[in-house]
Design a protein around this motif. Structure first.
Motif, PDB file in Angstrom:
ATOM      1  N   ASP A  62       0.809  -1.224   0.000  1.00 52.82           N
ATOM      2  CA  ASP A  62       0.000   0.000   0.000  1.00 52.82           C
ATOM      3  C   ASP A  62       0.844   1.277   0.000  1.00 52.82           C
ATOM      4  O   ASP A  62       0.306   2.372   0.119  1.00 52.82           O
ATOM      5  N   GLU A  63       2.147   1.110  -0.114  1.00 54.79           N
ATOM      6  CA  GLU A  63       3.047   2.255   0.066  1.00 54.79           C
ATOM      7  C   GLU A  63       3.528   2.800  -1.278  1.00 54.79           C
ATOM      8  O   GLU A  63       4.118   2.076  -2.078  1.00 54.79           O
ATOM      9  N   ASP A  64       3.280   4.084  -1.518  1.00 55.10           N
ATOM     10  CA  ASP A  64       3.822   4.769  -2.693  1.00 55.10           C
ATOM     11  C   ASP A  64       5.345   4.817  -2.523  1.00 55.10           C
ATOM     12  O   ASP A  64       5.841   5.392  -1.559  1.00 55.10           O
ATOM     13  N   VAL A  65       6.083   4.230  -3.463  1.00 50.26           N
ATOM     14  CA  VAL A  65       7.539   4.117  -3.263  1.00 50.26           C
ATOM     15  C   VAL A  65       8.253   5.470  -3.288  1.00 50.26           C
ATOM     16  O   VAL A  65       9.398   5.570  -2.869  1.00 50.26           O
ATOM     17  N   ARG A  66       7.553   6.517  -3.766  1.00 50.55           N
ATOM     18  CA  ARG A  66       8.176   7.843  -3.703  1.00 50.55           C
ATOM     19  C   ARG A  66       8.503   8.216  -2.261  1.00 50.55           C
ATOM     20  O   ARG A  66       9.399   9.011  -2.013  1.00 50.55           O
ATOM     21  N   PHE A  67       7.726   7.638  -1.333  1.00 50.94           N
ATOM     22  CA  PHE A  67       7.951   7.949   0.084  1.00 50.94           C
ATOM     23  C   PHE A  67       8.727   6.845   0.796  1.00 50.94           C
ATOM     24  O   PHE A  67       8.846   6.839   2.009  1.00 50.94           O
ATOM     25  N   SER A  68       9.216   5.844   0.047  1.00 53.86           N
ATOM     26  CA  SER A  68       9.913   4.740   0.716  1.00 53.86           C
ATOM     27  C   SER A  68      11.127   4.271  -0.090  1.00 53.86           C
ATOM     28  O   SER A  68      11.388   3.081  -0.193  1.00 53.86           O
ATOM     29  N   GLY A  69      11.842   5.228  -0.683  1.00 53.97           N
ATOM     30  CA  GLY A  69      13.122   4.871  -1.288  1.00 53.97           C
ATOM     31  C   GLY A  69      13.144   4.802  -2.809  1.00 53.97           C
ATOM     32  O   GLY A  69      14.183   4.500  -3.397  1.00 53.97           O
ATOM     33  N   GLY A  70      12.013   5.024  -3.453  1.00 48.15           N
ATOM     34  CA  GLY A  70      11.985   5.011  -4.918  1.00 48.15           C
ATOM     35  C   GLY A  70      12.426   3.667  -5.463  1.00 48.15           C
ATOM     36  O   GLY A  70      11.981   2.611  -4.990  1.00 48.15           O
ATOM     37  N   LEU A  71      13.338   3.674  -6.419  1.00 56.31           N
ATOM     38  CA  LEU A  71      13.788   2.428  -7.043  1.00 56.31           C
ATOM     39  C   LEU A  71      14.508   1.514  -6.057  1.00 56.31           C
ATOM     40  O   LEU A  71      14.629   0.316  -6.275  1.00 56.31           O
ATOM     41  N   GLU A  72      14.999   2.096  -4.957  1.00 54.29           N
ATOM     42  CA  GLU A  72      15.705   1.282  -3.955  1.00 54.29           C
ATOM     43  C   GLU A  72      14.756   0.685  -2.911  1.00 54.29           C
ATOM     44  O   GLU A  72      15.195   0.008  -1.979  1.00 54.29           O
ATOM     45  N   ALA A  73      13.459   0.950  -3.048  1.00 54.97           N
ATOM     46  CA  ALA A  73      12.487   0.413  -2.082  1.00 54.97           C
ATOM     47  C   ALA A  73      12.622  -1.112  -2.007  1.00 54.97           C
ATOM     48  O   ALA A  73      12.758  -1.789  -3.024  1.00 54.97           O
ATOM     49  N   ALA A  74      12.587  -1.630  -0.779  1.00 55.74           N
ATOM     50  CA  ALA A  74      12.743  -3.070  -0.573  1.00 55.74           C
ATOM     51  C   ALA A  74      11.466  -3.819  -0.975  1.00 55.74           C
ATOM     52  O   ALA A  74      10.348  -3.351  -0.721  1.00 55.74           O
ATOM     53  N   VAL A  75      11.662  -4.966  -1.598  1.00 52.58           N
ATOM     54  CA  VAL A  75      10.536  -5.814  -2.010  1.00 52.58           C
ATOM     55  C   VAL A  75      10.892  -7.235  -1.606  1.00 52.58           C
ATOM     56  O   VAL A  75      12.061  -7.631  -1.683  1.00 52.58           O
ATOM     57  N   LYS A  76       9.889  -7.992  -1.134  1.00 58.49           N
ATOM     58  CA  LYS A  76      10.184  -9.388  -0.794  1.00 58.49           C
ATOM     59  C   LYS A  76       9.098 -10.302  -1.367  1.00 58.49           C
ATOM     60  O   LYS A  76       8.011  -9.831  -1.755  1.00 58.49           O
ATOM     61  N   ASP A  77       9.411 -11.593  -1.389  1.00 56.60           N
ATOM     62  CA  ASP A  77       8.458 -12.566  -1.908  1.00 56.60           C
ATOM     63  C   ASP A  77       7.100 -12.395  -1.228  1.00 56.60           C
ATOM     64  O   ASP A  77       7.038 -12.212  -0.008  1.00 56.60           O
ATOM     65  N   GLY A  78       6.051 -12.488  -2.010  1.00 59.17           N
ATOM     66  CA  GLY A  78       4.708 -12.341  -1.470  1.00 59.17           C
ATOM     67  C   GLY A  78       4.173 -10.923  -1.556  1.00 59.17           C
ATOM     68  O   GLY A  78       2.974 -10.709  -1.381  1.00 59.17           O
ATOM     69  N   ASP A  79       5.077  -9.957  -1.800  1.00 66.12           N
ATOM     70  CA  ASP A  79       4.616  -8.566  -1.925  1.00 66.12           C
ATOM     71  C   ASP A  79       3.871  -8.364  -3.248  1.00 66.12           C
ATOM     72  O   ASP A  79       4.061  -9.110  -4.216  1.00 66.12           O
TER      73      ASP A  79
END
Lengths: 90, 151
Positions: A62-79
């Motif tokens: 639910d998080e806009d990645v502009r506020f959580s690191g942009g291209l460096e935003a962490a992603v994990k399996d199941g997301d």
């Protein structure tokens, strides 16, 4: 488990019409690289000069990645990564 | 051509008047493939600006998920111009990403009379289209001897 990527109408030409596809990676940048190998052309629609294109919104869960690191935003399996066209203008 | 119910037109104009001099924006959702605007969804203009608008990204995600779950699409994407005519700006065209949507512009520059026009914007090309305002979709585009389906 993989990462589910939700594709907006305007980009489904790159996914053979599919509304959602699977990808893998530990950051959004890696997910986009992985998408590009299976769905060529997507990356150029999402990334410009090393950052996210202003014409798209990308969310991890639910998080806009502009506020959580942009291209460096962490992603994990199941997301779930959701791509939406930004609705904006003047 | 955009065929749209009068109450939806009134709701868009009222939203544009309420937010004037800032730009107002929103959508009217409708069933996928129907081209029929039904559900009015005013959106927050995250820019709160008289010259620019952008849907709040969090609100947009929630609204888009609701539409997905209900098999709806944004049939109409509307916003207002508060000092200029109801014609898409260059920025409007560069962002337009819904080739199947009707882009509705409402101008509130005249305090007494609004201007409402509709466009298709596909691959950067703007095409104006006529707007038919109807009281109900049941009777639009039917012959005089048609009777509505029983519900």
């Amino acid at each position: 488990m993989a990462i589910t990527v939700s594709i907006p109408t305007i980009l489904r030409t790159h996914t053979g019409g599919q509304k959602s596809v699977e990808a893998s990676g530990g950051t959004l940048a890696e997910v986009i690289e992985d998408l590009e190998t299976n769905h060529g052309g997507l990356k150029a629609r999402l990334v410009k000069e090393g950052s996210l294109h202003r014409f798209v919104n990308v969310y991890v869960n639910d998080e806009d990645v502009r506020f959580s690191g942009g291209l460096e935003a962490a992603v994990k399996d199941g997301d779930t990564v959701t791509i939406l066209p930004a609705v904006a203008g003047g | 051509m955009l065929v749209i119910r009068r109450d939806l037109v009134d709701a868009m104009v009222a939203h544009a008047r309420r937010d004037h001099p800032d730009e107002a924006c929103g959508i009217v959702a409708g069933p996928e493939g129907s081209d029929r605007p039904e559900r009015f969804v005013p959106m927050e203009n995250a820019e709160r600006s008289p010259t620019f608008y952008r849907f709040d990204s969090g609100e947009q995600l929630r609204v888009w998920r609701q539409m997905d779950a209900a098999d709806e699409v944004p049939v109409v994407v509307y916003h207002s111009h508060t000092a200029t005519e109801a014609y898409p700006s260059r920025t409007d065209v560069s962002y337009a990403a819904e080739p199947d949507a009707h882009y509705v512009l409402v101008s509130t520059r005249d305090p007494r009379e609004h201007e409402l026009r509709s466009y298709r914007i596909v691959d950067g090309v703007v095409t104006e289209e006529p707007v038919e305002v109807v009281e109900s979709y049941m009777f639009s585009h039917t012959g005089s001897d048609d009777t509505p389906d029983r519900s």
